[in-house]
Design a protein around this motif. Structure first.
Motif, mmCIF file in Angstrom:
data_model
loop_
_atom_site.group_PDB
_atom_site.id
_atom_site.type_symbol
_atom_site.label_atom_id
_atom_site.label_comp_id
_atom_site.label_asym_id
_atom_site.label_seq_id
_atom_site.Cartn_x
_atom_site.Cartn_y
_atom_site.Cartn_z
ATOM 1 N N UNK A 82 0.841 -1.209 0.000
ATOM 2 C CA UNK A 82 0.000 0.000 0.000
ATOM 3 C C UNK A 82 0.869 1.249 0.000
ATOM 4 N N UNK A 83 1.925 1.205 0.780
ATOM 5 C CA UNK A 83 2.773 2.389 0.894
ATOM 6 C C UNK A 83 3.442 2.710 -0.443
ATOM 7 N N UNK A 84 3.904 1.678 -1.135
ATOM 8 C CA UNK A 84 4.505 1.901 -2.452
ATOM 9 C C UNK A 84 3.478 2.455 -3.435
ATOM 10 N N UNK A 85 2.264 1.895 -3.362
ATOM 11 C CA UNK A 85 1.226 2.358 -4.283
ATOM 12 C C UNK A 85 0.856 3.816 -3.998
ATOM 13 N N UNK A 86 0.785 4.152 -2.718
ATOM 14 C CA UNK A 86 0.490 5.534 -2.314
ATOM 15 C C UNK A 86 1.536 6.490 -2.884
ATOM 16 N N UNK A 87 2.802 6.160 -2.696
ATOM 17 C CA UNK A 87 3.870 7.035 -3.178
ATOM 18 C C UNK A 87 3.801 7.162 -4.697
ATOM 19 N N UNK A 88 3.605 6.027 -5.370
ATOM 20 C CA UNK A 88 3.541 5.998 -6.828
ATOM 21 C C UNK A 88 2.416 6.893 -7.348
ATOM 22 N N UNK A 89 1.237 6.737 -6.762
ATOM 23 C CA UNK A 89 0.060 7.482 -7.233
ATOM 24 C C UNK A 89 0.214 8.981 -6.973
ATOM 25 N N UNK A 90 0.703 9.327 -5.781
ATOM 26 C CA UNK A 90 0.853 10.751 -5.456
ATOM 27 C C UNK A 90 1.966 11.371 -6.296
ATOM 28 N N UNK A 91 3.029 10.624 -6.505
ATOM 29 C CA UNK A 91 4.146 11.094 -7.338
ATOM 30 C C UNK A 91 3.629 11.494 -8.722
ATOM 31 N N UNK A 92 2.809 10.631 -9.317
ATOM 32 C CA UNK A 92 2.249 10.931 -10.636
ATOM 33 C C UNK A 92 1.258 12.087 -10.588
ATOM 34 N N UNK A 93 0.428 12.091 -9.535
ATOM 35 C CA UNK A 93 -0.615 13.118 -9.442
ATOM 36 C C UNK A 93 -0.009 14.517 -9.315
ATOM 37 N N UNK A 94 1.175 14.611 -8.701
ATOM 38 C CA UNK A 94 1.820 15.922 -8.570
ATOM 39 C C UNK A 94 2.103 16.545 -9.935
ATOM 40 N N UNK A 95 2.366 15.693 -10.933
ATOM 41 C CA UNK A 95 2.635 16.204 -12.279
ATOM 42 C C UNK A 95 1.369 16.731 -12.956
ATOM 43 N N UNK A 96 0.228 16.154 -12.571
ATOM 44 C CA UNK A 96 -1.018 16.478 -13.278
ATOM 45 C C UNK A 96 -1.903 17.479 -12.547
ATOM 46 N N UNK A 97 -1.719 17.590 -11.240
ATOM 47 C CA UNK A 97 -2.643 18.402 -10.436
ATOM 48 C C UNK A 97 -1.846 19.523 -9.773
ATOM 49 N N UNK A 98 -1.993 20.735 -10.310
ATOM 50 C CA UNK A 98 -1.122 21.845 -9.891
ATOM 51 C C UNK A 98 -1.369 22.297 -8.458
ATOM 52 N N UNK A 99 -2.543 21.998 -7.905
ATOM 53 C CA UNK A 99 -2.812 22.473 -6.534
ATOM 54 C C UNK A 99 -2.488 21.412 -5.485
ATOM 55 N N UNK A 100 -1.904 20.301 -5.913
ATOM 56 C CA UNK A 100 -1.594 19.229 -4.964
ATOM 57 C C UNK A 100 -0.260 19.507 -4.258
ATOM 58 N N UNK A 101 -0.251 19.307 -2.932
ATOM 59 C CA UNK A 101 0.989 19.467 -2.164
ATOM 60 C C UNK A 101 1.111 18.309 -1.183
ATOM 61 N N UNK A 102 2.327 17.863 -0.940
ATOM 62 C CA UNK A 102 2.586 16.782 0.007
ATOM 63 C C UNK A 102 3.382 17.352 1.170
#
Lengths: 235, 304
Positions: free
Chosen positions: B11-31
Protein backbone atom coordinates in the motif's frame (compact mmCIF):
# COMPACT_ATOMS: atom_id res chain seq x y z
CA UNK A 1 -11.49 64.42 17.27
CA UNK A 2 -13.52 61.59 18.70
CA UNK A 3 -16.74 60.98 16.85
CA UNK A 4 -19.66 58.71 17.58
CA UNK A 5 -19.93 55.80 15.17
CA UNK A 6 -23.36 55.48 13.62
CA UNK A 7 -24.98 53.20 11.08
CA UNK A 8 -24.63 55.81 8.36
CA UNK A 9 -20.91 56.14 8.72
CA UNK A 10 -18.61 53.90 6.74
CA UNK A 11 -15.22 55.52 7.39
CA UNK A 12 -13.69 55.40 10.83
CA UNK A 13 -10.39 56.57 12.24
CA UNK A 14 -8.18 55.52 15.10
CA UNK A 15 -10.11 57.76 17.50
CA UNK A 16 -13.25 55.77 16.80
CA UNK A 17 -11.77 52.47 17.96
CA UNK A 18 -12.34 52.93 21.69
CA UNK A 19 -15.98 53.94 21.23
CA UNK A 20 -16.38 50.88 18.98
CA UNK A 21 -14.83 48.69 21.68
CA UNK A 22 -17.16 50.27 24.22
CA UNK A 23 -20.07 48.76 22.30
CA UNK A 24 -18.74 45.39 23.47
CA UNK A 25 -17.43 46.23 26.93
CA UNK A 26 -19.97 48.82 28.00
CA UNK A 27 -17.42 51.41 29.00
CA UNK A 28 -14.54 53.23 27.42
CA UNK A 29 -11.89 52.24 29.93
CA UNK A 30 -10.31 48.91 29.12
CA UNK A 31 -7.68 46.87 30.81
CA UNK A 32 -4.36 46.44 29.09
CA UNK A 33 -5.17 42.96 27.88
CA UNK A 34 -8.12 44.21 25.88
CA UNK A 35 -6.17 46.99 24.25
CA UNK A 36 -2.66 45.53 24.01
CA UNK A 37 -3.24 44.70 20.35
CA UNK A 38 -5.16 47.84 19.42
CA UNK A 39 -2.35 49.97 18.01
CA UNK A 40 -0.62 47.27 16.03
CA UNK A 41 -3.97 46.11 14.61
CA UNK A 42 -4.77 49.63 13.52
CA UNK A 43 -1.37 50.20 11.89
CA UNK A 44 -1.70 46.88 10.07
CA UNK A 45 -5.21 47.42 8.73
CA UNK A 46 -4.79 51.15 8.11
CA UNK A 47 -1.35 51.27 6.53
CA UNK A 48 0.20 47.85 5.90
CA UNK A 49 -2.17 45.14 4.78
CA UNK A 50 -3.42 44.98 1.23
CA UNK A 51 -6.91 43.75 2.07
CA UNK A 52 -10.36 45.28 2.28
CA UNK A 53 -13.95 44.25 2.83
CA UNK A 54 -14.55 43.82 -0.92
CA UNK A 55 -11.49 41.58 -1.32
CA UNK A 56 -12.03 38.91 1.37
CA UNK A 57 -11.96 36.17 -1.30
CA UNK A 58 -9.27 37.73 -3.49
CA UNK A 59 -6.45 35.20 -3.85
CA UNK A 60 -3.94 38.07 -4.02
CA UNK A 61 -4.96 39.75 -0.76
CA UNK A 62 -2.64 39.94 2.22
CA UNK A 63 -3.57 37.56 5.03
CA UNK A 64 -3.75 38.61 8.66
CA UNK A 65 -3.99 35.72 11.11
CA UNK A 66 -4.97 36.61 14.67
CA UNK A 67 -3.45 33.74 16.59
CA UNK A 68 -3.97 35.30 20.01
CA UNK A 69 -7.73 34.90 19.88
CA UNK A 70 -8.34 35.97 23.47
CA UNK A 71 -9.78 39.43 24.03
CA UNK A 72 -10.74 40.02 20.38
CA UNK A 73 -12.58 43.29 21.06
CA UNK A 74 -9.82 45.38 19.50
CA UNK A 75 -9.79 43.08 16.45
CA UNK A 76 -13.55 43.30 16.01
CA UNK A 77 -13.41 47.07 16.47
CA UNK A 78 -10.77 47.41 13.74
CA UNK A 79 -12.67 45.08 11.37
CA UNK A 80 -15.84 47.09 11.95
CA UNK A 81 -13.96 50.35 11.49
CA UNK A 82 -12.67 49.07 8.16
CA UNK A 83 -16.12 48.04 6.99
CA UNK A 84 -15.89 44.23 7.18
CA UNK A 85 -19.18 44.25 9.11
CA UNK A 86 -21.52 46.84 10.57
CA UNK A 87 -20.66 48.38 13.96
CA UNK A 88 -24.14 47.37 15.12
CA UNK A 89 -22.94 43.75 15.18
CA UNK A 90 -20.58 44.62 18.01
CA UNK A 91 -23.48 45.23 20.39
CA UNK A 92 -24.58 41.62 20.66
CA UNK A 93 -21.18 39.99 20.65
CA UNK A 94 -20.91 36.68 22.45
CA UNK A 95 -24.68 36.18 22.49
CA UNK A 96 -26.56 33.44 20.69
CA UNK A 97 -26.96 34.25 17.02
CA UNK A 98 -24.02 36.68 16.95
CA UNK A 99 -21.18 36.05 14.52
CA UNK A 100 -18.73 37.56 16.99
CA UNK A 101 -17.62 35.18 19.72
CA UNK A 102 -15.19 35.56 22.58
CA UNK A 103 -12.79 33.79 20.24
CA UNK A 104 -13.11 34.55 16.50
CA UNK A 105 -14.41 31.92 14.07
CA UNK A 106 -13.31 32.45 10.47
CA UNK A 107 -16.38 30.70 9.15
CA UNK A 108 -18.55 33.31 10.88
CA UNK A 109 -16.57 36.58 10.99
CA UNK A 110 -16.19 38.47 7.70
CA UNK A 111 -12.51 39.20 7.16
CA UNK A 112 -11.20 36.76 9.78
CA UNK A 113 -8.64 34.51 8.09
CA UNK A 114 -8.55 31.89 10.86
CA UNK A 115 -10.56 30.75 13.83
CA UNK A 116 -8.44 31.02 16.94
CA UNK A 117 -8.58 30.79 20.70
CA UNK A 118 -6.52 27.71 21.46
CA UNK A 119 -2.99 29.12 21.62
CA UNK A 120 -0.19 28.16 19.29
CA UNK A 121 -2.11 27.49 16.08
CA UNK A 122 -1.86 30.74 14.12
CA UNK A 123 1.83 30.81 13.39
CA UNK A 124 1.99 27.21 12.09
CA UNK A 125 -1.11 27.93 10.00
CA UNK A 126 0.63 31.04 8.72
CA UNK A 127 3.63 28.97 7.67
CA UNK A 128 1.33 26.71 5.65
CA UNK A 129 -0.47 29.68 4.11
CA UNK A 130 2.82 31.27 3.08
CA UNK A 131 3.99 27.96 1.59
CA UNK A 132 0.69 27.61 -0.27
CA UNK A 133 0.93 31.08 -1.77
CA UNK A 134 4.50 30.36 -2.82
CA UNK A 135 3.43 27.08 -4.43
CA UNK A 136 0.77 28.99 -6.35
CA UNK A 137 3.45 31.48 -7.52
CA UNK A 138 1.70 34.30 -5.68
CA UNK A 139 4.72 36.21 -4.48
CA UNK A 140 3.09 39.53 -3.56
CA UNK A 141 0.69 38.67 -0.72
CA UNK A 142 2.05 38.93 2.80
CA UNK A 143 1.05 36.64 5.64
CA UNK A 144 1.08 38.46 8.98
CA UNK A 145 0.45 36.53 12.19
CA UNK A 146 -0.20 38.17 15.56
CA UNK A 147 0.79 36.21 18.67
CA UNK A 148 1.20 37.11 22.33
CA UNK A 149 4.40 36.72 24.32
CA UNK A 150 2.76 34.18 26.64
CA UNK A 151 1.44 32.31 23.65
CA UNK A 152 5.03 31.67 22.60
CA UNK A 153 5.17 29.16 25.47
CA UNK A 154 3.32 26.73 23.20
CA UNK A 155 5.82 24.38 21.55
CA UNK A 156 3.99 24.40 18.24
CA UNK A 157 5.25 27.96 17.70
CA UNK A 158 8.83 26.80 17.96
CA UNK A 159 8.29 24.13 15.32
CA UNK A 160 7.02 26.93 13.07
CA UNK A 161 9.71 29.49 13.93
CA UNK A 162 12.54 27.06 13.18
CA UNK A 163 11.06 25.76 9.95
CA UNK A 164 10.02 29.20 8.60
CA UNK A 165 13.57 30.43 9.13
CA UNK A 166 15.10 27.49 7.26
CA UNK A 167 12.53 27.72 4.49
CA UNK A 168 13.31 31.43 4.01
CA UNK A 169 9.65 32.45 4.05
CA UNK A 170 10.09 36.11 3.15
CA UNK A 171 6.34 36.65 2.85
CA UNK A 172 5.76 35.72 6.50
CA UNK A 173 5.70 38.24 9.34
CA UNK A 174 5.09 37.51 13.00
CA UNK A 175 4.04 40.32 15.31
CA UNK A 176 4.57 39.45 18.95
CA UNK A 177 2.57 41.71 21.24
CA UNK A 178 4.72 41.61 24.35
CA UNK A 179 2.97 42.58 27.57
CA UNK A 180 5.39 40.42 29.57
CA UNK A 181 2.74 37.93 30.53
CA UNK A 182 4.73 34.73 29.84
CA UNK A 183 5.03 32.92 33.16
CA UNK A 184 8.71 32.04 32.76
CA UNK A 185 9.74 34.87 30.47
CA UNK A 186 12.13 34.99 27.50
CA UNK A 187 15.68 35.76 28.69
CA UNK A 188 17.63 38.00 26.28
CA UNK A 189 14.36 39.04 24.70
CA UNK A 190 11.89 37.54 22.28
CA UNK A 191 13.46 39.01 19.14
CA UNK A 192 16.65 37.07 19.88
CA UNK A 193 14.70 33.78 19.60
CA UNK A 194 13.55 34.64 16.12
CA UNK A 195 16.91 36.08 15.01
CA UNK A 196 18.69 32.89 16.10
CA UNK A 197 16.42 30.94 13.73
CA UNK A 198 17.23 33.17 10.77
CA UNK A 199 14.45 35.75 10.98
CA UNK A 200 14.91 39.49 10.61
CA UNK A 201 13.77 40.87 13.96
CA UNK A 202 12.88 44.23 15.47
CA UNK A 203 11.70 45.29 18.91
CA UNK A 204 9.62 48.46 18.99
CA UNK A 205 7.23 50.43 21.19
CA UNK A 206 3.88 48.82 20.52
CA UNK A 207 2.09 52.15 20.95
CA UNK A 208 4.30 54.08 18.51
CA UNK A 209 2.58 53.96 15.13
CA UNK A 210 5.56 55.29 13.19
CA UNK A 211 7.93 52.78 14.76
CA UNK A 212 5.47 49.95 14.13
CA UNK A 213 5.10 51.02 10.52
CA UNK A 214 8.85 51.16 9.93
CA UNK A 215 9.42 47.77 11.50
CA UNK A 216 6.49 46.11 9.73
CA UNK A 217 7.66 47.35 6.32
CA UNK A 218 11.24 46.15 6.75
CA UNK A 219 10.62 42.86 4.94
CA UNK A 220 13.35 40.76 3.30
CA UNK A 221 12.82 38.48 0.33
CA UNK A 222 14.91 35.66 1.78
CA UNK A 223 13.82 35.51 5.42
CA UNK A 224 10.73 36.02 7.54
CA UNK A 225 10.24 39.08 9.71
CA UNK A 226 9.48 39.25 13.44
CA UNK A 227 8.32 42.46 15.07
CA UNK A 228 8.14 42.47 18.85
CA UNK A 229 5.68 45.18 19.88
CA UNK A 230 6.24 46.00 23.54
CA UNK A 231 3.28 47.33 25.49
CA UNK A 232 2.54 47.96 29.17
CA UNK A 233 3.13 44.91 31.38
CA UNK A 234 -0.05 43.04 32.08
CA UNK A 235 0.16 43.43 35.84
CA UNK B 1 9.06 9.40 -16.01
CA UNK B 2 10.72 9.00 -12.72
CA UNK B 3 8.62 6.18 -11.34
CA UNK B 4 8.33 2.61 -12.44
CA UNK B 5 5.49 1.41 -14.68
CA UNK B 6 5.16 -1.80 -12.70
CA UNK B 7 2.26 -1.66 -10.24
CA UNK B 8 3.62 -1.34 -6.73
CA UNK B 9 2.86 -4.17 -4.38
CA UNK B 10 2.54 -2.66 -0.91
CA UNK B 11 0.00 0.00 0.00
CA UNK B 12 2.77 2.39 0.89
CA UNK B 13 4.51 1.90 -2.45
CA UNK B 14 1.23 2.36 -4.28
CA UNK B 15 0.49 5.53 -2.31
CA UNK B 16 3.87 7.03 -3.18
CA UNK B 17 3.54 6.00 -6.83
CA UNK B 18 0.06 7.48 -7.23
CA UNK B 19 0.85 10.75 -5.46
CA UNK B 20 4.15 11.09 -7.34
CA UNK B 21 2.25 10.93 -10.64
CA UNK B 22 -0.62 13.12 -9.44
CA UNK B 23 1.82 15.92 -8.57
CA UNK B 24 2.64 16.20 -12.28
CA UNK B 25 -1.02 16.48 -13.28
CA UNK B 26 -2.64 18.40 -10.44
CA UNK B 27 -1.12 21.84 -9.89
CA UNK B 28 -2.81 22.47 -6.53
CA UNK B 29 -1.59 19.23 -4.96
CA UNK B 30 0.99 19.47 -2.16
CA UNK B 31 2.59 16.78 0.01
CA UNK B 32 3.65 17.50 3.57
CA UNK B 33 6.00 15.10 5.32
CA UNK B 34 7.72 14.88 8.69
CA UNK B 35 10.80 12.92 7.59
CA UNK B 36 8.88 9.62 7.38
CA UNK B 37 8.84 8.44 3.73
CA UNK B 38 10.73 11.58 2.62
CA UNK B 39 13.28 9.36 0.87
CA UNK B 40 10.47 7.91 -1.22
CA UNK B 41 9.45 11.39 -2.41
CA UNK B 42 12.93 12.64 -3.33
CA UNK B 43 12.33 12.53 -7.08
CA UNK B 44 8.97 14.23 -6.74
CA UNK B 45 10.56 16.87 -4.53
CA UNK B 46 13.23 17.53 -7.15
CA UNK B 47 10.50 18.15 -9.75
CA UNK B 48 8.17 20.09 -7.42
CA UNK B 49 10.25 21.68 -4.65
CA UNK B 50 7.45 24.06 -3.62
CA UNK B 51 4.85 21.29 -3.41
CA UNK B 52 6.74 18.46 -1.69
CA UNK B 53 7.51 19.81 1.76
CA UNK B 54 9.38 18.03 4.51
CA UNK B 55 9.05 19.98 7.77
CA UNK B 56 11.35 17.66 9.73
CA UNK B 57 10.25 15.83 12.84
CA UNK B 58 7.54 18.36 13.70
CA UNK B 59 4.13 16.74 13.65
CA UNK B 60 2.15 19.67 15.01
CA UNK B 61 3.58 21.79 12.22
CA UNK B 62 2.91 18.94 9.77
CA UNK B 63 -0.85 19.17 10.26
CA UNK B 64 -1.02 22.95 10.73
CA UNK B 65 0.96 23.43 7.52
CA UNK B 66 -1.65 21.35 5.73
CA UNK B 67 -4.34 23.61 7.16
CA UNK B 68 -2.50 26.70 5.96
CA UNK B 69 -1.90 25.22 2.52
CA UNK B 70 -5.62 24.48 2.21
CA UNK B 71 -6.47 28.03 3.32
CA UNK B 72 -4.22 29.22 0.47
CA UNK B 73 -6.14 27.09 -2.05
CA UNK B 74 -3.97 23.97 -2.17
CA UNK B 75 -4.99 20.32 -1.75
CA UNK B 76 -2.63 18.99 0.94
CA UNK B 77 -1.62 15.37 1.46
CA UNK B 78 -0.24 14.70 4.93
CA UNK B 79 1.65 11.51 5.62
CA UNK B 80 3.47 9.87 8.49
CA UNK B 81 3.27 6.88 10.85
CA UNK B 82 -0.13 6.43 12.48
CA UNK B 83 0.55 7.60 16.07
CA UNK B 84 2.29 10.73 14.79
CA UNK B 85 -0.38 11.43 12.19
CA UNK B 86 -3.40 11.20 14.48
CA UNK B 87 -2.56 11.04 18.16
CA UNK B 88 0.24 13.54 18.69
CA UNK B 89 -1.29 16.33 16.55
CA UNK B 90 -4.92 15.58 17.36
CA UNK B 91 -5.79 19.16 18.31
CA UNK B 92 -4.24 20.35 15.05
CA UNK B 93 -6.57 18.00 13.17
CA UNK B 94 -9.53 19.30 15.15
CA UNK B 95 -8.71 23.01 14.89
CA UNK B 96 -6.38 23.57 11.94
CA UNK B 97 -8.40 21.39 9.58
CA UNK B 98 -11.96 20.85 10.87
CA UNK B 99 -12.48 24.15 12.65
CA UNK B 100 -10.95 26.21 9.83
CA UNK B 101 -13.40 24.54 7.48
CA UNK B 102 -10.73 23.18 5.15
CA UNK B 103 -9.93 19.75 3.77
CA UNK B 104 -6.88 17.51 3.57
CA UNK B 105 -5.90 13.95 2.76
CA UNK B 106 -4.30 12.35 5.82
CA UNK B 107 -2.48 9.13 4.98
CA UNK B 108 -1.06 7.03 7.79
CA UNK B 109 1.07 3.95 7.64
CA UNK B 110 1.68 1.40 10.34
CA UNK B 111 -1.86 0.73 11.52
CA UNK B 112 -2.57 -0.83 14.89
CA UNK B 113 0.39 -3.12 15.43
CA UNK B 114 2.08 -3.34 12.06
CA UNK B 115 5.42 -2.68 13.78
CA UNK B 116 5.01 -4.88 16.88
CA UNK B 117 8.74 -5.07 17.49
CA UNK B 118 8.70 -1.29 18.00
CA UNK B 119 6.40 -1.49 20.99
CA UNK B 120 3.59 0.69 22.26
CA UNK B 121 5.12 3.97 21.07
CA UNK B 122 4.57 2.93 17.46
CA UNK B 123 1.10 1.48 17.85
CA UNK B 124 -2.09 3.48 17.38
CA UNK B 125 -5.12 1.18 17.47
CA UNK B 126 -7.22 4.16 18.62
CA UNK B 127 -6.74 6.24 15.45
CA UNK B 128 -10.11 5.62 13.84
CA UNK B 129 -11.95 5.96 17.16
CA UNK B 130 -10.22 9.30 17.76
CA UNK B 131 -10.96 10.70 14.30
CA UNK B 132 -14.52 9.44 14.75
CA UNK B 133 -14.97 12.12 17.44
CA UNK B 134 -14.69 14.74 14.66
CA UNK B 135 -17.34 15.41 12.03
CA UNK B 136 -16.99 15.24 8.25
CA UNK B 137 -14.10 12.77 7.95
CA UNK B 138 -14.23 10.12 5.26
CA UNK B 139 -12.27 7.15 6.61
CA UNK B 140 -10.83 4.51 4.30
CA UNK B 141 -9.29 1.28 5.59
CA UNK B 142 -8.31 -0.51 2.40
CA UNK B 143 -7.45 -4.19 2.57
CA UNK B 144 -5.43 -4.25 -0.66
CA UNK B 145 -3.22 -1.85 -2.61
CA UNK B 146 -5.57 -2.15 -5.59
CA UNK B 147 -8.38 -0.85 -3.38
CA UNK B 148 -6.27 1.99 -2.09
CA UNK B 149 -5.60 3.42 -5.51
CA UNK B 150 -9.13 4.49 -6.58
CA UNK B 151 -9.94 5.67 -3.06
CA UNK B 152 -6.78 7.78 -3.03
CA UNK B 153 -7.39 9.23 -6.49
CA UNK B 154 -10.90 10.30 -5.50
CA UNK B 155 -9.52 11.84 -2.33
CA UNK B 156 -6.83 13.80 -4.19
CA UNK B 157 -9.30 15.33 -6.61
CA UNK B 158 -11.83 16.22 -3.89
CA UNK B 159 -11.75 18.93 -1.25
CA UNK B 160 -13.00 17.22 1.91
CA UNK B 161 -11.37 15.61 4.92
CA UNK B 162 -10.13 12.12 4.14
CA UNK B 163 -8.22 9.68 6.31
CA UNK B 164 -6.55 6.82 4.50
CA UNK B 165 -5.29 4.14 6.86
CA UNK B 166 -2.65 1.98 5.20
CA UNK B 167 -1.50 -1.33 6.62
CA UNK B 168 1.38 -3.65 6.03
CA UNK B 169 -1.04 -6.54 5.74
CA UNK B 170 -3.23 -7.10 2.72
CA UNK B 171 -5.95 -9.51 1.72
CA UNK B 172 -5.12 -11.94 -1.07
CA UNK B 173 -7.56 -10.25 -3.47
CA UNK B 174 -9.00 -6.74 -3.80
CA UNK B 175 -12.77 -6.60 -3.25
CA UNK B 176 -13.97 -3.02 -2.91
CA UNK B 177 -14.06 -0.69 -5.89
CA UNK B 178 -15.74 2.25 -4.15
CA UNK B 179 -16.96 3.47 -0.78
CA UNK B 180 -19.90 1.11 -0.13
CA UNK B 181 -20.07 -2.21 1.72
CA UNK B 182 -19.58 -5.29 -0.47
CA UNK B 183 -21.36 -8.58 0.14
CA UNK B 184 -18.72 -11.30 -0.10
CA UNK B 185 -20.70 -14.30 1.15
CA UNK B 186 -24.36 -15.03 1.93
CA UNK B 187 -25.75 -16.97 4.86
CA UNK B 188 -28.75 -17.18 7.15
CA UNK B 189 -27.79 -16.88 10.79
CA UNK B 190 -26.32 -13.39 10.87
CA UNK B 191 -23.90 -10.89 9.39
CA UNK B 192 -20.16 -10.60 9.83
CA UNK B 193 -18.71 -7.24 8.84
CA UNK B 194 -14.98 -7.42 8.08
CA UNK B 195 -13.02 -4.18 7.81
CA UNK B 196 -9.93 -3.79 5.60
CA UNK B 197 -7.22 -6.39 6.17
CA UNK B 198 -9.50 -8.43 8.46
CA UNK B 199 -11.31 -9.90 5.45
CA UNK B 200 -8.98 -12.84 4.82
CA UNK B 201 -9.00 -13.96 8.48
CA UNK B 202 -12.80 -13.55 8.55
CA UNK B 203 -13.29 -15.58 5.36
CA UNK B 204 -11.17 -18.35 6.83
CA UNK B 205 -13.03 -18.15 10.13
CA UNK B 206 -16.47 -18.30 8.49
CA UNK B 207 -15.70 -21.06 5.97
CA UNK B 208 -18.00 -23.46 7.81
CA UNK B 209 -20.53 -20.96 9.18
CA UNK B 210 -23.91 -20.09 7.65
CA UNK B 211 -23.40 -16.33 7.80
CA UNK B 212 -23.33 -13.39 5.44
CA UNK B 213 -19.99 -11.64 5.17
CA UNK B 214 -19.86 -7.96 4.29
CA UNK B 215 -16.64 -6.13 3.58
CA UNK B 216 -15.81 -2.48 4.27
CA UNK B 217 -12.83 -0.59 2.90
CA UNK B 218 -14.60 2.64 3.88
CA UNK B 219 -16.04 2.96 7.38
CA UNK B 220 -17.03 6.66 7.45
CA UNK B 221 -19.45 7.66 6.20
CA UNK B 222 -20.91 4.26 6.95
CA UNK B 223 -23.05 2.39 4.42
CA UNK B 224 -26.12 1.90 6.64
CA UNK B 225 -28.30 0.74 3.79
CA UNK B 226 -26.28 -2.32 2.77
CA UNK B 227 -25.82 -3.47 6.36
CA UNK B 228 -29.51 -3.05 7.04
CA UNK B 229 -30.46 -5.01 3.93
CA UNK B 230 -28.09 -7.84 4.87
CA UNK B 231 -29.37 -7.95 8.44
CA UNK B 232 -32.94 -8.18 7.20
CA UNK B 233 -32.09 -10.99 4.79
CA UNK B 234 -30.19 -13.02 7.38
CA UNK B 235 -30.75 -12.14 11.05
CA UNK B 236 -30.19 -8.82 12.87
CA UNK B 237 -27.13 -10.15 14.62
CA UNK B 238 -23.93 -8.43 13.51
CA UNK B 239 -20.36 -9.40 14.31
CA UNK B 240 -17.99 -6.54 13.64
CA UNK B 241 -14.34 -7.45 13.00
CA UNK B 242 -12.12 -4.36 12.85
CA UNK B 243 -8.31 -4.10 12.66
CA UNK B 244 -8.24 -1.35 15.32
CA UNK B 245 -9.94 -0.80 18.68
CA UNK B 246 -12.78 -3.25 19.26
CA UNK B 247 -16.17 -1.60 18.97
CA UNK B 248 -14.99 1.47 17.08
CA UNK B 249 -17.89 1.08 14.64
CA UNK B 250 -20.43 -0.42 17.05
CA UNK B 251 -22.32 2.86 17.27
CA UNK B 252 -22.80 3.12 13.49
CA UNK B 253 -24.05 -0.49 13.39
CA UNK B 254 -26.52 0.46 16.14
CA UNK B 255 -27.56 3.50 14.13
CA UNK B 256 -28.13 1.38 11.03
CA UNK B 257 -30.34 -1.07 12.96
CA UNK B 258 -31.80 1.46 15.41
CA UNK B 259 -35.39 0.30 14.99
CA UNK B 260 -34.67 -3.44 14.89
CA UNK B 261 -33.98 -5.57 17.94
CA UNK B 262 -30.41 -6.66 17.25
CA UNK B 263 -27.23 -7.98 18.79
CA UNK B 264 -23.69 -6.79 18.11
CA UNK B 265 -20.39 -8.55 18.75
CA UNK B 266 -17.34 -6.29 18.53
CA UNK B 267 -13.99 -7.88 17.73
CA UNK B 268 -10.80 -5.91 17.30
CA UNK B 269 -7.81 -4.71 19.27
CA UNK B 270 -8.68 -5.14 22.95
CA UNK B 271 -9.29 -1.99 24.98
CA UNK B 272 -8.74 -3.23 28.51
CA UNK B 273 -5.01 -3.69 28.52
CA UNK B 274 -1.82 -2.09 27.24
CA UNK B 275 -0.04 -5.02 25.65
CA UNK B 276 3.61 -4.66 26.62
CA UNK B 277 5.05 -7.14 24.18
CA UNK B 278 7.01 -7.30 20.92
CA UNK B 279 7.34 -10.22 18.53
CA UNK B 280 5.54 -10.29 15.19
CA UNK B 281 2.08 -9.37 13.94
CA UNK B 282 0.75 -12.91 14.42
CA UNK B 283 1.76 -12.82 18.09
CA UNK B 284 -0.36 -9.72 18.54
CA UNK B 285 -3.27 -11.24 16.60
CA UNK B 286 -3.22 -14.03 19.14
CA UNK B 287 -3.08 -11.63 22.08
CA UNK B 288 -6.15 -9.78 20.80
CA UNK B 289 -8.13 -12.87 19.76
CA UNK B 290 -7.87 -12.04 16.07
CA UNK B 291 -6.41 -15.20 14.52
CA UNK B 292 -8.83 -16.99 12.16
CA UNK B 293 -9.25 -19.76 14.68
CA UNK B 294 -10.03 -17.37 17.53
CA UNK B 295 -12.41 -15.34 15.37
CA UNK B 296 -14.21 -18.55 14.37
CA UNK B 297 -14.58 -19.51 18.01
CA UNK B 298 -16.00 -16.09 18.95
CA UNK B 299 -18.40 -16.17 16.00
CA UNK B 300 -19.65 -19.69 16.80
CA UNK B 301 -20.43 -18.60 20.36
CA UNK B 302 -22.18 -15.43 19.16
CA UNK B 303 -24.28 -16.99 16.39
CA UNK B 304 -25.15 -20.09 18.42
Amino acid sequence: MTTTPTAERTEFGYDDLRPLMARMTGDEKHDNAATSTLDVLWVLYDRILSVSSDRVDDADRDRFLLSKGHGPMAYYAVLAAKGFFAPEELDGWGTVGSRLGFHPDRVLVPGAEIGSGSLGHGLPLGVGTALGLRARAKHDPRVVVLVGDAELDEGSNHEAIAYAGRAGLGSLTTVVVDNQSATHGWPDGIAERFAREGWAAHTVDGRDHSALYRALTDTRHDRPLAVVARVEPRN
Amino acid sequence: MTTTETPATTMRERFVHTVDRALDDQANLAVVLADISSDRFEQAQARHPDRVLNVGIREQLLVSTAGGLALAGMRPVVHTITPFAVERPFEQLKLDLNHQGVGAVLVSTGGSYDYPFAGRTHMAPGDVALLDTLPHWTIHVPGHADELDPLLRTALSGDGLVYLRMSERQNSEPVATGPGLVRVRSGGTGVVLAVGPMLDPVLEATANLDVSVLYAATVRPFDHRTLRAAAKLAAPDVALVEPYLAGTSAHVVDDALHDLPHRVLSLGVTRDNELRDYGDIEDHDTAHGLTPKQIASSLRAFFR
